[in-house]
Design a protein around this motif. Structure first.
Motif, PDB file in Angstrom:
ATOM      1  N   LYS A  17      -6.237  -8.818   3.236  1.00  0.00           N
ATOM      2  CA  LYS A  17      -5.645  -7.692   2.653  1.00  0.00           C
ATOM      3  C   LYS A  17      -4.097  -7.956   2.418  1.00  0.00           C
ATOM      4  CE  LYS A  17      -8.958  -5.047   1.908  1.00  0.00           C
ATOM      5  NZ  LYS A  17      -9.336  -4.800   0.612  1.00  0.00           N
ATOM      6  N   ARG A  18      -3.603  -8.929   3.419  1.00  0.00           N
ATOM      7  CA  ARG A  18      -2.095  -9.438   3.210  1.00  0.00           C
ATOM      8  C   ARG A  18      -1.919 -10.297   2.036  1.00  0.00           C
ATOM      9  NH1 ARG A  18       2.560 -10.400   7.364  1.00  0.00           N
ATOM     10  NH2 ARG A  18       1.678  -8.405   8.258  1.00  0.00           N
ATOM     11  N   ALA A  19      -3.244 -11.043   1.751  1.00  0.00           N
ATOM     12  CA  ALA A  19      -3.055 -11.932   0.612  1.00  0.00           C
ATOM     13  C   ALA A  19      -3.099 -11.237  -0.628  1.00  0.00           C
ATOM     14  CB  ALA A  19      -4.319 -12.952   0.544  1.00  0.00           C
ATOM     15  N   LEU A  20      -3.693 -10.227  -0.536  1.00  0.00           N
ATOM     16  CA  LEU A  20      -3.464  -9.511  -1.975  1.00  0.00           C
ATOM     17  C   LEU A  20      -2.223  -8.760  -2.254  1.00  0.00           C
ATOM     18  CD1 LEU A  20      -6.715  -7.039  -1.851  1.00  0.00           C
ATOM     19  CD2 LEU A  20      -6.329  -8.966  -3.206  1.00  0.00           C
ATOM     20  N   VAL A  21      -1.330  -8.492  -1.388  1.00  0.00           N
ATOM     21  CA  VAL A  21      -0.110  -8.159  -1.787  1.00  0.00           C
ATOM     22  C   VAL A  21       0.850  -9.110  -2.398  1.00  0.00           C
ATOM     23  CG1 VAL A  21       2.094  -7.340  -0.719  1.00  0.00           C
ATOM     24  CG2 VAL A  21      -0.046  -6.615   0.113  1.00  0.00           C
ATOM     25  N   GLY A  22       0.661 -10.564  -1.677  1.00  0.00           N
ATOM     26  CA  GLY A  22       1.201 -11.575  -2.744  1.00  0.00           C
ATOM     27  C   GLY A  22       0.566 -11.965  -3.914  1.00  0.00           C
ATOM     28  N   LEU A  23      -0.757 -11.682  -4.042  1.00  0.00           N
ATOM     29  CA  LEU A  23      -1.163 -11.984  -5.371  1.00  0.00           C
ATOM     30  C   LEU A  23      -0.582 -10.885  -6.431  1.00  0.00           C
ATOM     31  CD1 LEU A  23      -4.943 -12.340  -6.187  1.00  0.00           C
ATOM     32  CD2 LEU A  23      -3.981 -10.688  -7.145  1.00  0.00           C
ATOM     33  N   VAL A  24      -0.676  -9.524  -5.897  1.00  0.00           N
ATOM     34  CA  VAL A  24      -0.187  -8.488  -6.760  1.00  0.00           C
ATOM     35  C   VAL A  24       1.469  -8.617  -7.221  1.00  0.00           C
ATOM     36  CG1 VAL A  24       0.695  -6.226  -6.614  1.00  0.00           C
ATOM     37  CG2 VAL A  24      -1.532  -6.737  -6.180  1.00  0.00           C
ATOM     38  N   GLN A  25       2.362  -9.109  -6.149  1.00  0.00           N
ATOM     39  CA  GLN A  25       3.646  -9.310  -6.544  1.00  0.00           C
ATOM     40  C   GLN A  25       3.818 -10.235  -7.428  1.00  0.00           C
ATOM     41  OE1 GLN A  25       5.048  -9.592  -2.279  1.00  0.00           O
ATOM     42  NE2 GLN A  25       5.529  -7.542  -2.401  1.00  0.00           N
TER      43      GLN A  25
ATOM     44  N   TYR B  18       8.383   2.963 -13.429  1.00  0.00           N
ATOM     45  CA  TYR B  18       9.033   2.251 -12.882  1.00  0.00           C
ATOM     46  C   TYR B  18       8.304   1.547 -11.645  1.00  0.00           C
ATOM     47  CZ  TYR B  18      13.833   0.374 -11.783  1.00  0.00           C
ATOM     48  OH  TYR B  18      14.735  -0.486 -11.457  1.00  0.00           O
ATOM     49  N   LEU B  19       6.974   1.784 -11.383  1.00  0.00           N
ATOM     50  CA  LEU B  19       6.406   1.240 -10.368  1.00  0.00           C
ATOM     51  C   LEU B  19       5.535  -0.058 -10.746  1.00  0.00           C
ATOM     52  CD1 LEU B  19       5.485   2.152  -7.356  1.00  0.00           C
ATOM     53  CD2 LEU B  19       3.533   2.716  -8.368  1.00  0.00           C
ATOM     54  N   THR B  20       6.110  -1.111  -9.901  1.00  0.00           N
ATOM     55  CA  THR B  20       5.348  -2.225 -10.157  1.00  0.00           C
ATOM     56  C   THR B  20       5.733  -3.337  -9.282  1.00  0.00           C
ATOM     57  OG1 THR B  20       4.545  -3.966 -11.787  1.00  0.00           O
ATOM     58  CG2 THR B  20       6.829  -3.637 -11.867  1.00  0.00           C
ATOM     59  N   GLY B  21       4.889  -4.109  -8.756  1.00  0.00           N
ATOM     60  CA  GLY B  21       5.109  -5.254  -7.849  1.00  0.00           C
ATOM     61  C   GLY B  21       5.194  -4.496  -6.400  1.00  0.00           C
ATOM     62  N   SER B  22       4.625  -3.255  -6.144  1.00  0.00           N
ATOM     63  CA  SER B  22       4.903  -2.423  -4.839  1.00  0.00           C
ATOM     64  C   SER B  22       3.630  -2.666  -4.170  1.00  0.00           C
ATOM     65  CB  SER B  22       5.203  -0.989  -5.226  1.00  0.00           C
ATOM     66  OG  SER B  22       6.471  -0.950  -5.697  1.00  0.00           O
ATOM     67  N   ALA B  23       3.759  -2.600  -2.823  1.00  0.00           N
ATOM     68  CA  ALA B  23       2.464  -2.016  -1.976  1.00  0.00           C
ATOM     69  C   ALA B  23       2.716  -0.665  -1.407  1.00  0.00           C
ATOM     70  CB  ALA B  23       2.583  -3.002  -0.943  1.00  0.00           C
ATOM     71  N   VAL B  24       2.011   0.251  -1.867  1.00  0.00           N
ATOM     72  CA  VAL B  24       2.248   1.756  -1.535  1.00  0.00           C
ATOM     73  C   VAL B  24       1.287   2.028  -0.466  1.00  0.00           C
ATOM     74  CG1 VAL B  24       2.203   3.803  -2.310  1.00  0.00           C
ATOM     75  CG2 VAL B  24       2.785   1.865  -3.975  1.00  0.00           C
ATOM     76  N   PHE B  25       1.783   2.410   0.634  1.00  0.00           N
ATOM     77  CA  PHE B  25       0.924   2.850   1.868  1.00  0.00           C
ATOM     78  C   PHE B  25       0.799   4.315   1.884  1.00  0.00           C
ATOM     79  CE2 PHE B  25       0.958  -1.247   4.242  1.00  0.00           C
ATOM     80  CZ  PHE B  25       1.731  -1.879   3.690  1.00  0.00           C
ATOM     81  N   VAL B  26      -0.553   4.407   1.605  1.00  0.00           N
ATOM     82  CA  VAL B  26      -0.974   5.950   1.676  1.00  0.00           C
ATOM     83  C   VAL B  26      -1.827   5.944   2.999  1.00  0.00           C
ATOM     84  CG1 VAL B  26      -2.185   7.750   0.475  1.00  0.00           C
ATOM     85  CG2 VAL B  26      -0.916   5.839  -0.784  1.00  0.00           C
TER      86      VAL B  26
END
Ligand SMILES: NC(=O)c1ccc[n+]([C@@H]2O[C@H](COP(=O)([O-])OP(=O)(O)OC[C@H]3O[C@@H](n4cnc5c(N)ncnc54)[C@H](OP(=O)(O)O)[C@@H]3O)[C@@H](O)[C@H]2O)c1
Length: 308
Positions: free
Chosen positions: A206-214, A292-300
């Motif tokens: 799940k941490r890897a996905l943040v790098g992938l998304v960014q 304006y939302l891109t490259g973000s990890a949004v914690f819900v």
């Protein structure tokens, strides 16, 4: 009163549930009505129509968050293609959406398999054209101590949670570029920020996905593609029931146990989310007004990571 949950020695969301008296506490709290509940009605599905005519692809929609998102997107007018491996659940959801006047097609796919992903994307295209929105949500977890995690389990989790998203995005991005843009949302996890013991493969994925998304967000902003990660906190789906060893427990027993757990682990709201609440968050992040939302990890996550 329902039977008290037998939770004390179980791994709960990957961590040992605190306190041997959890079962008694859960039963007591349930009886006293002390457990926190979510709002009964936040928004009537379909009240808003933000996605009329849009082509939406969802992976992992035979269950849980993806299933709730497929229903919610369809209720807001989207044309939804979705996958998962369990055909009876997929065809059932397709029929359920059709019965409410929505448009959806189930295409069986295993995101670990490149050919299967190619087929999913090709058949989605035939039905609804290039994706305006892709919600790459399929994921699995397994709870094991680090030193007992078998290589095959590690590989299965990385292949599903990370490689599966990579394969889907490699196919989706060229289609969106040709089509003038789009929105991609990937389901990561609150565990991308705060690890829990017993979930080494899951936390890493799940941490890897943040790098992938960014990375992808930076590369494709000029193509008008917004790419973000949704990081849910504990959400009441079959995944966390399985992970807690409670998939066969009566619902009331589960609710009591998870309610007690949430009071000390979900620091602000003190309850777990419903799949429908998480689906609403996913739709909001994909909504056209989120320009304006891109490259973000949004914690819900109900405040879970706020207290780390
Ligand atoms: N529930 C939580 O507390 C929580 C918290 C943070 C993040 N998440 C993330 O949210 C996402 C959805 O999980 P959930 O809680 O809704 O769990 P769930 O109810 O178990 O749903 C998981 C979905 O993924 C699909 N899937 C699994 N492996 C697949 C594969 N190889 N190919 C295609 N589809 C596959 C499953 O379908 P089939 O089994 O039919 O293939 C199912 O539809 C996951 O990425 C999970 O990591 C959940």
């Amino acid at each position: 009163m329902p039977e008290a949950p037998k939770l004390s020695r179980r791994l709960f969301f990957g961590g040992a549930l605190a306190g041997a008296g959890a079962a008694g506490a859960a039963a007591g709290a349930l009886a006293a009505g002390a457990l926190r509940r979510g709002p009964d009605i936040v928004k009537v599905p379909g009240e808003q129509r933000r996605f009329v005519g849009q082509s939406v692809m969802i992976t992992g929609a035979t269950s849980g968050i993806g299933r709730a998102a497929a229903l919610a997107f369809a209720a807001e007018g989207a044309r939804v293609s979705f996958c998962g491996r369990r055909e009876h659940l997929g065809t059932g959801l397709q029929a359920e959406i059709a019965a409410t006047g929505g448009e959806a097609v189930y295409i069986r796919a295993d995101v670990r398999d490149p050919e299967s992903v190619t087929n999913f994307i090709a058949r989605s295209l035939e039905h609804f054209g290039p994706p305006d929105i892709a919600f790459n949500n399929a994921g699995i977890s397994a709870s094991q101590p680090f030193h007992e995690t078998r290589l095959e389990d590690w590989n299965d989790i990385q292949d599903t949670n990370v490689r599966g998203v990579f394969l889907c995005m490699q196919a989706q991005i060229p289609l969106m570029r040709e089509n003038g843009g789009g929105t991609i949302l990937v389901t990561s996890s609150a565990n991308a920020e705060g690890a829990r013991p017993g979930l080494v493969a899951y936390n890493a994925s799940k941490r890897a996905l943040v790098g992938l998304v960014q990375t992808a967000a930076l590369e494709y902003a000029a193509d008008n593609i917004r790419i973000n990660a949704l990081c849910p906190g504990a959400t009441d789906t079959p995944m966390i029931r399985r992970q807690s060893g409670m998939e066969n427990a009566p619902d009331a027993v589960w609710q009591a146990g998870v309610g007690v757990w949430a009071q000390s682990n979900v620091h602000a709201l003190g309850r777990v989310a419903s799949a429908e609440e998480m689906a609403r968050a996913a739709l909001s992040l994909c909504a056209p007004e989120m320009t304006y939302l891109t490259g973000s990890a949004v914690f819900v996550d109900g405040g879970m990571t706020a207290a780390l």
